[in-house]
Motif scaffolding. Structure first.
Motif, PDB file in Angstrom:
ATOM      1  N   PHE A  58       8.892 -28.022  32.606  1.00 51.53           N
ATOM      2  CA  PHE A  58       8.929 -26.949  31.614  1.00 51.53           C
ATOM      3  C   PHE A  58       8.043 -25.773  32.045  1.00 51.53           C
ATOM      4  O   PHE A  58       8.396 -24.611  31.820  1.00 51.53           O
ATOM      5  CB  PHE A  58       8.479 -27.471  30.253  1.00 51.53           C
ATOM      6  N   ASN A  61       9.907 -23.625  34.559  1.00 48.46           N
ATOM      7  CA  ASN A  61      10.879 -22.753  33.906  1.00 48.46           C
ATOM      8  C   ASN A  61      10.193 -21.628  33.161  1.00 48.46           C
ATOM      9  O   ASN A  61      10.710 -20.503  33.110  1.00 48.46           O
ATOM     10  CB  ASN A  61      11.755 -23.572  32.950  1.00 48.46           C
ATOM     11  N   LEU A  62       9.026 -21.903  32.600  1.00 47.29           N
ATOM     12  CA  LEU A  62       8.249 -20.847  31.942  1.00 47.29           C
ATOM     13  C   LEU A  62       7.820 -19.792  32.964  1.00 47.29           C
ATOM     14  O   LEU A  62       7.890 -18.584  32.694  1.00 47.29           O
ATOM     15  CB  LEU A  62       7.026 -21.462  31.256  1.00 47.29           C
ATOM     16  N   TYR A 108      10.431 -20.759  23.881  1.00 52.29           N
ATOM     17  CA  TYR A 108      11.115 -22.060  23.957  1.00 52.29           C
ATOM     18  C   TYR A 108      10.351 -23.025  24.853  1.00 52.29           C
ATOM     19  O   TYR A 108      10.106 -24.185  24.479  1.00 52.29           O
ATOM     20  CB  TYR A 108      12.538 -21.850  24.479  1.00 52.29           C
ATOM     21  N   PHE A 109       9.936 -22.578  26.031  1.00 50.41           N
ATOM     22  CA  PHE A 109       9.294 -23.491  26.971  1.00 50.41           C
ATOM     23  C   PHE A 109       7.836 -23.758  26.601  1.00 50.41           C
ATOM     24  O   PHE A 109       7.300 -24.820  26.942  1.00 50.41           O
ATOM     25  CB  PHE A 109       9.410 -22.945  28.398  1.00 50.41           C
ATOM     26  N   CYS A 112       8.283 -26.617  24.396  1.00 51.56           N
ATOM     27  CA  CYS A 112       8.596 -27.816  25.173  1.00 51.56           C
ATOM     28  C   CYS A 112       7.344 -28.390  25.824  1.00 51.56           C
ATOM     29  O   CYS A 112       7.138 -29.613  25.826  1.00 51.56           O
ATOM     30  CB  CYS A 112       9.634 -27.491  26.246  1.00 51.56           C
ATOM     31  N   ASP A 135      14.794 -33.890  30.837  1.00 56.04           N
ATOM     32  CA  ASP A 135      14.041 -32.640  30.777  1.00 56.04           C
ATOM     33  C   ASP A 135      14.823 -31.507  31.430  1.00 56.04           C
ATOM     34  O   ASP A 135      14.804 -30.370  30.949  1.00 56.04           O
ATOM     35  CB  ASP A 135      12.691 -32.804  31.474  1.00 56.04           C
ATOM     36  N   CYS A 139      16.096 -28.009  29.733  1.00 55.57           N
ATOM     37  CA  CYS A 139      15.853 -26.676  30.302  1.00 55.57           C
ATOM     38  C   CYS A 139      17.146 -25.876  30.405  1.00 55.57           C
ATOM     39  O   CYS A 139      17.190 -24.686  30.043  1.00 55.57           O
ATOM     40  CB  CYS A 139      15.203 -26.795  31.676  1.00 55.57           C
TER      41      CYS A 139
END
Length: 336
Positions: A58, A61-62, A108-109, A112, A135, A139
């Motif tokens: 996560f 992705n952030l 969102y992340f 998460c 996970d 994502c």
């Protein structure tokens, strides 16, 4: 920018100049640290951190979401410094769209990351290696939902009503693009959905995770993990997510409905209108500040991150040095 109420005597040109100065200064300040911090974060996460159990997927992705935001800043800075957009309407809309995709993907992340760290403290046995693929699915679904949910932001803009739209050098961009005509009920419905799904529900989840991890830290028997050091690191991570959330995103989502009321000509006080129009750009800049704060969060709350930056370890792919050390009789490099 279109102001529906022309009865107020505040100069539209003065407001535009003020807003451009604020955007140009803040974006210039966060450009370099945001770019370097997120590139470094992706490098560390990809090459050095093999353990993905602690929400690293996560965080990667952030960092990607923040990097997309940073890459659009040079064009924004050029526009706000020169008051012209010579790059064409499609690129303007892409940069405008990425702004909101980054903001809501970051929200969102952050949720998460908070939920995963809290879950690993409270129910560590529920997380198995097979769930790491889950996970990745989370994502992918998150990116799809955010990209679809942010489509109204560019679609509600009406570039055809911009004066001199045939000359790219005269085009306005970003928030100064005029709005399409939308009924008041539809506008309020979109606004409520954005506030509820994009801010209020995520805020409740992040604060709940902070309270749960704090409770497990105070109670020696609370949670499934009894290691106070691990609990403390988890609490620092979740608390950092909450702080970034409140500092960067809460002010924007407070001024967003007020800015809508100004644009809808629903406020009669000229002083209040002028205050909102001067505060809203500041809160929008705070929403962009997260792309520089997130890398700091990784460093100060992720043990593996600062340990590897303080004492860089050689990845397995760079094994030539180890082989050479064995040939010359040196000690093998320490493995993870």
């Amino acid at each position: 920018m279109n102001f529906a109420n022309h009865s107020c005597q505040s100069s539209e040109e003065d407001l535009r100049k003020y807003q451009h100065q604020v955007y140009a200064i803040v974006y210039s300040v966060i450009l370099a640290p945001g770019l370097l911090g997120n590139v470094l974060a992706l490098w560390v996460f990809k090459i050095y951190i093999r353990e993905t159990k602690k929400a690293v997927v996560f965080m990667m992705n952030l960092a990607v979401a923040d990097l997309l935001q940073v890459l659009s800043l040079p064009l924004r800075i050029y526009y706000y410094l020169n008051n012209t957009w010579p790059f064409g309407h499609p690129l303007c809309m892409i940069c405008f769209y990425l702004k909101y995709v980054n903001m809501y993907a970051s929200i969102y992340f952050l949720v998460c990351v908070s939920v995963r760290r809290c879950e690993l403290i409270m129910r560590p046995l529920r997380y198995q290696s097979s769930r790491r693929k889950g996970d990745l699915v989370i994502c992918v679904l998150g990116w799809l939902l955010v990209c679809l949910g942010c489509l109204p932001f560019p679609l509600l803009r009406n570039p055809s009503s911009v004066p001199n739209s045939n000359s790219s050098s005269e085009l306005v961009c970003f928030s100064e693009l005029p709005m399409r005509t939308v009924s008041i009920p539809a506008a309020w419905a979109l606004l409520i959905l954005a506030e509820l799904l994009g801010f209020i529900i995520p805020l409740v989840m992040v604060l709940a995770c902070s309270c749960l991890t704090a409770g497990s830290l105070r109670d020696p028997t609370g949670g499934a993990i009894t290691d106070r050091g691990e609990k403390r690191r988890a609490f620092k991570m979740v608390l950092s997510c909450a702080v970034v959330f409140l500092v960067c995103f809460a002010p924007y989502h407070i001024t967003m409905p007020l800015d809508f009321l100004v644009k809808a000509d629903a406020l009669s006080s000229c002083t209040f209108r002028d205050l909102i129009l001067r505060c809203h750009p500041v809160t929008l800049c705070l929403a962009s500040l997260n792309c520089s704060l997130d890398p700091l969060m990784y460093y100060f709350t992720t043990h593996e991150f600062w340990r590897r930056l303080s004492k860089p370890e050689i990845p397995e792919s760079m094994s030539f040095g180890r082989r050479l050390s064995c040939i010359t009789g040196g000690e093998d490099a320490e493995e993870d």
